[in-house]
Design a protein around this motif. Structure first.
Motif, PDB file in Angstrom:
ATOM      1  N   MET A   1       0.841  -1.182   0.000  1.00  0.00           N
ATOM      2  CA  MET A   1       0.000   0.000   0.000  1.00  0.00           C
ATOM      3  C   MET A   1       0.880   1.237   0.000  1.00  0.00           C
ATOM      4  SD  MET A   1      -2.816   1.349   2.772  1.00  0.00           S
ATOM      5  CE  MET A   1      -4.088   0.272   2.200  1.00  0.00           C
ATOM      6  N   VAL A   2       0.390   2.297  -0.635  1.00  0.00           N
ATOM      7  CA  VAL A   2       1.048   3.591  -0.636  1.00  0.00           C
ATOM      8  C   VAL A   2       0.101   4.588   0.012  1.00  0.00           C
ATOM      9  CG1 VAL A   2       1.957   5.468  -2.065  1.00  0.00           C
ATOM     10  CG2 VAL A   2       2.362   3.095  -2.733  1.00  0.00           C
ATOM     11  N   VAL A   3       0.596   5.288   1.028  1.00  0.00           N
ATOM     12  CA  VAL A   3      -0.154   6.380   1.641  1.00  0.00           C
ATOM     13  C   VAL A   3       0.568   7.658   1.273  1.00  0.00           C
ATOM     14  CG1 VAL A   3      -0.888   7.475   3.796  1.00  0.00           C
ATOM     15  CG2 VAL A   3      -1.040   4.987   3.545  1.00  0.00           C
ATOM     16  N   ILE A   4      -0.150   8.572   0.640  1.00  0.00           N
ATOM     17  CA  ILE A   4       0.441   9.845   0.233  1.00  0.00           C
ATOM     18  C   ILE A   4      -0.144  10.951   1.100  1.00  0.00           C
ATOM     19  CG2 ILE A   4       0.846  11.468  -1.647  1.00  0.00           C
ATOM     20  CD1 ILE A   4       0.422   9.096  -3.595  1.00  0.00           C
ATOM     21  N   GLY A  25       6.017   0.940  10.432  1.00  0.00           N
ATOM     22  CA  GLY A  25       7.142   0.103  10.014  1.00  0.00           C
ATOM     23  C   GLY A  25       7.315   0.101   8.504  1.00  0.00           C
ATOM     24  N   TRP A  26       6.909   1.189   7.845  1.00  0.00           N
ATOM     25  CA  TRP A  26       6.981   1.319   6.400  1.00  0.00           C
ATOM     26  C   TRP A  26       8.132   2.234   6.018  1.00  0.00           C
ATOM     27  CZ3 TRP A  26       1.342   2.352   4.304  1.00  0.00           C
ATOM     28  CH2 TRP A  26       0.511   1.302   4.699  1.00  0.00           C
ATOM     29  N   ARG A  27       8.463   2.254   4.730  1.00  0.00           N
ATOM     30  CA  ARG A  27       9.483   3.160   4.207  1.00  0.00           C
ATOM     31  C   ARG A  27       8.851   4.528   3.974  1.00  0.00           C
ATOM     32  NH1 ARG A  27      12.185   4.544  -0.789  1.00  0.00           N
ATOM     33  NH2 ARG A  27      10.777   3.288  -2.047  1.00  0.00           N
ATOM     34  N   PHE A  28       9.648   5.577   4.154  1.00  0.00           N
ATOM     35  CA  PHE A  28       9.211   6.949   3.917  1.00  0.00           C
ATOM     36  C   PHE A  28       9.993   7.528   2.751  1.00  0.00           C
ATOM     37  CE2 PHE A  28       9.958  11.518   4.501  1.00  0.00           C
ATOM     38  CZ  PHE A  28       8.649  11.974   4.405  1.00  0.00           C
ATOM     39  N   LEU A  29       9.300   8.271   1.902  1.00  0.00           N
ATOM     40  CA  LEU A  29       9.926   8.976   0.790  1.00  0.00           C
ATOM     41  C   LEU A  29       9.372  10.392   0.740  1.00  0.00           C
ATOM     42  CD1 LEU A  29      11.686   8.978  -1.804  1.00  0.00           C
ATOM     43  CD2 LEU A  29       9.665   8.131  -3.024  1.00  0.00           C
ATOM     44  N   ASP A  30      10.273  11.368   0.683  1.00  0.00           N
ATOM     45  CA  ASP A  30       9.875  12.771   0.564  1.00  0.00           C
ATOM     46  C   ASP A  30      10.049  13.183  -0.888  1.00  0.00           C
ATOM     47  OD1 ASP A  30       9.511  15.534   0.681  1.00  0.00           O
ATOM     48  OD2 ASP A  30      10.496  15.697   2.632  1.00  0.00           O
ATOM     49  N   ALA A  31       8.961  13.514  -1.560  1.00  0.00           N
ATOM     50  CA  ALA A  31       9.022  13.885  -2.975  1.00  0.00           C
ATOM     51  C   ALA A  31       9.879  15.125  -3.199  1.00  0.00           C
ATOM     52  CB  ALA A  31       7.614  14.103  -3.521  1.00  0.00           C
ATOM     53  N   ASP A  74       5.320  -1.403   1.189  1.00  0.00           N
ATOM     54  CA  ASP A  74       4.455  -0.384   1.781  1.00  0.00           C
ATOM     55  C   ASP A  74       5.271   0.894   1.943  1.00  0.00           C
ATOM     56  OD1 ASP A  74       2.166  -2.051   2.087  1.00  0.00           O
ATOM     57  OD2 ASP A  74       3.131  -2.987   3.809  1.00  0.00           O
ATOM     58  N   LEU A  75       4.662   2.017   1.581  1.00  0.00           N
ATOM     59  CA  LEU A  75       5.390   3.273   1.500  1.00  0.00           C
ATOM     60  C   LEU A  75       4.512   4.437   1.918  1.00  0.00           C
ATOM     61  CD1 LEU A  75       7.998   4.742   0.228  1.00  0.00           C
ATOM     62  CD2 LEU A  75       6.612   4.902  -1.844  1.00  0.00           C
ATOM     63  N   VAL A  76       5.100   5.386   2.632  1.00  0.00           N
ATOM     64  CA  VAL A  76       4.458   6.666   2.901  1.00  0.00           C
ATOM     65  C   VAL A  76       5.224   7.712   2.105  1.00  0.00           C
ATOM     66  CG1 VAL A  76       3.905   8.432   4.622  1.00  0.00           C
ATOM     67  CG2 VAL A  76       3.698   6.008   5.222  1.00  0.00           C
ATOM     68  N   LEU A  77       4.508   8.460   1.270  1.00  0.00           N
ATOM     69  CA  LEU A  77       5.102   9.508   0.445  1.00  0.00           C
ATOM     70  C   LEU A  77       4.587  10.855   0.921  1.00  0.00           C
ATOM     71  CD1 LEU A  77       6.640  10.415  -2.229  1.00  0.00           C
ATOM     72  CD2 LEU A  77       4.346  10.389  -3.265  1.00  0.00           C
ATOM     73  N   ALA A  78       5.501  11.809   1.073  1.00  0.00           N
ATOM     74  CA  ALA A  78       5.123  13.202   1.333  1.00  0.00           C
ATOM     75  C   ALA A  78       5.255  13.959   0.018  1.00  0.00           C
ATOM     76  CB  ALA A  78       6.034  13.815   2.393  1.00  0.00           C
ATOM     77  N   SER A  79       4.170  14.580  -0.420  1.00  0.00           N
ATOM     78  CA  SER A  79       4.185  15.336  -1.675  1.00  0.00           C
ATOM     79  C   SER A  79       3.111  16.406  -1.612  1.00  0.00           C
ATOM     80  CB  SER A  79       3.911  14.411  -2.858  1.00  0.00           C
ATOM     81  OG  SER A  79       3.860  15.147  -4.061  1.00  0.00           O
ATOM     82  N   SER A  80       3.419  17.576  -2.137  1.00  0.00           N
ATOM     83  CA  SER A  80       2.422  18.648  -2.122  1.00  0.00           C
ATOM     84  C   SER A  80       1.176  18.241  -2.905  1.00  0.00           C
ATOM     85  CB  SER A  80       3.011  19.951  -2.667  1.00  0.00           C
ATOM     86  OG  SER A  80       3.573  19.742  -3.943  1.00  0.00           O
ATOM     87  N   ALA A  81       1.342  17.678  -4.095  1.00  0.00           N
ATOM     88  CA  ALA A  81       0.219  17.176  -4.911  1.00  0.00           C
ATOM     89  C   ALA A  81      -0.965  18.137  -4.883  1.00  0.00           C
ATOM     90  CB  ALA A  81      -0.185  15.779  -4.454  1.00  0.00           C
ATOM     91  N   LEU A  82      -0.696  19.394  -5.198  1.00  0.00           N
ATOM     92  CA  LEU A  82      -1.683  20.452  -5.014  1.00  0.00           C
ATOM     93  C   LEU A  82      -2.898  20.362  -5.937  1.00  0.00           C
ATOM     94  CD1 LEU A  82       0.782  23.461  -4.570  1.00  0.00           C
ATOM     95  CD2 LEU A  82      -0.425  22.187  -2.781  1.00  0.00           C
ATOM     96  N   LYS A  83      -2.719  19.834  -7.133  1.00  0.00           N
ATOM     97  CA  LYS A  83      -3.814  19.764  -8.099  1.00  0.00           C
ATOM     98  C   LYS A  83      -4.282  18.327  -8.287  1.00  0.00           C
ATOM     99  CE  LYS A  83      -2.602  23.708 -11.032  1.00  0.00           C
ATOM    100  NZ  LYS A  83      -2.328  24.086 -12.448  1.00  0.00           N
ATOM    101  N   GLN A  84      -5.540  18.198  -8.684  1.00  0.00           N
ATOM    102  CA  GLN A  84      -6.093  16.876  -8.959  1.00  0.00           C
ATOM    103  C   GLN A  84      -5.303  16.168 -10.058  1.00  0.00           C
ATOM    104  OE1 GLN A  84      -8.169  14.879  -7.456  1.00  0.00           O
ATOM    105  NE2 GLN A  84      -7.857  13.348  -9.054  1.00  0.00           N
TER     106      GLN A  84
END
Length: 161
Positions: A1-4, A25-31, A74-84
């Motif tokens: 699973m990916v949680v953004i 206990g997942w990996r983190f990635l900062d966009a 399984d990954l948590v991503l941080a991203s602004s993702a401002l637009k649809q």
């Protein structure tokens, strides 16, 4: 699973994303770490990115997400993702992608940005981010004014994790 975890600058994407990943206990990635140098220089100079600036970066982020999904990671991503349209580009496997919209009152965001050190994004770009933001209607909406541990608890409960 990916949680953004997404939202404007100052919403705590990195702080909350790292804490959420650690709690799961997942990996983190900062966009932000995947931006090309030209984007970082542009933002550091106080100029907002255009769609043309963002698309190559979004392609890079998507490739990282595709790799994680293909590996069953399984990954948590941080991203602004401002637009649809940006969120659509990052939804590599919709059934395995969950979105969390981090938000706070403008004053709280501005205060956080004024205290932040060592980040290329200047506080002056908050207004352009708020103007660009298309609030998602298909994401878990989480107020980030409480402490990060409470925010993480709310996210985990909201997503059933």
């Amino acid at each position: 699973m990916v949680v953004i975890v997404m939202g404007v600058s100052g919403a705590g994407k990195t702080t909350v994303g790292q804490a959420l990943a650690q709690s799961l206990g997942w990996r983190f990635l900062d966009a932000d770490e995947l931006h090309p140098h030209s984007n970082v220089e542009k933002m550091a100079a106080g100029h907002p990115l255009t769609d043309e600036d963002r698309w190559p970066w979004l392609t890079t982020v998507r490739a990282r997400l595709e790799t994680a999904v293909a590996k069953g990671e399984d990954l948590v991503l941080a991203s602004s993702a401002l637009k649809q349209s940006y969120r659509a580009a990052l939804s590599v496997e919709p059934s395995q992608t969950r979105w969390v919209y981090l938000h706070a009152p403008r004053e709280v965001l501005a205060q956080r940005l004024s205290r932040r050190q060592g980040h290329f994004m200047p506080p002056s770009l908050l207004e352009s981010q708020l103007a660009t933001l298309e609030v998602p209607d298909d994401a878990l909406s989480v107020d980030v004014t409480p402490p990060p541990d409470v925010v993480v608890k709310n996210i985990r409960e909201g997503l059933g994790l």
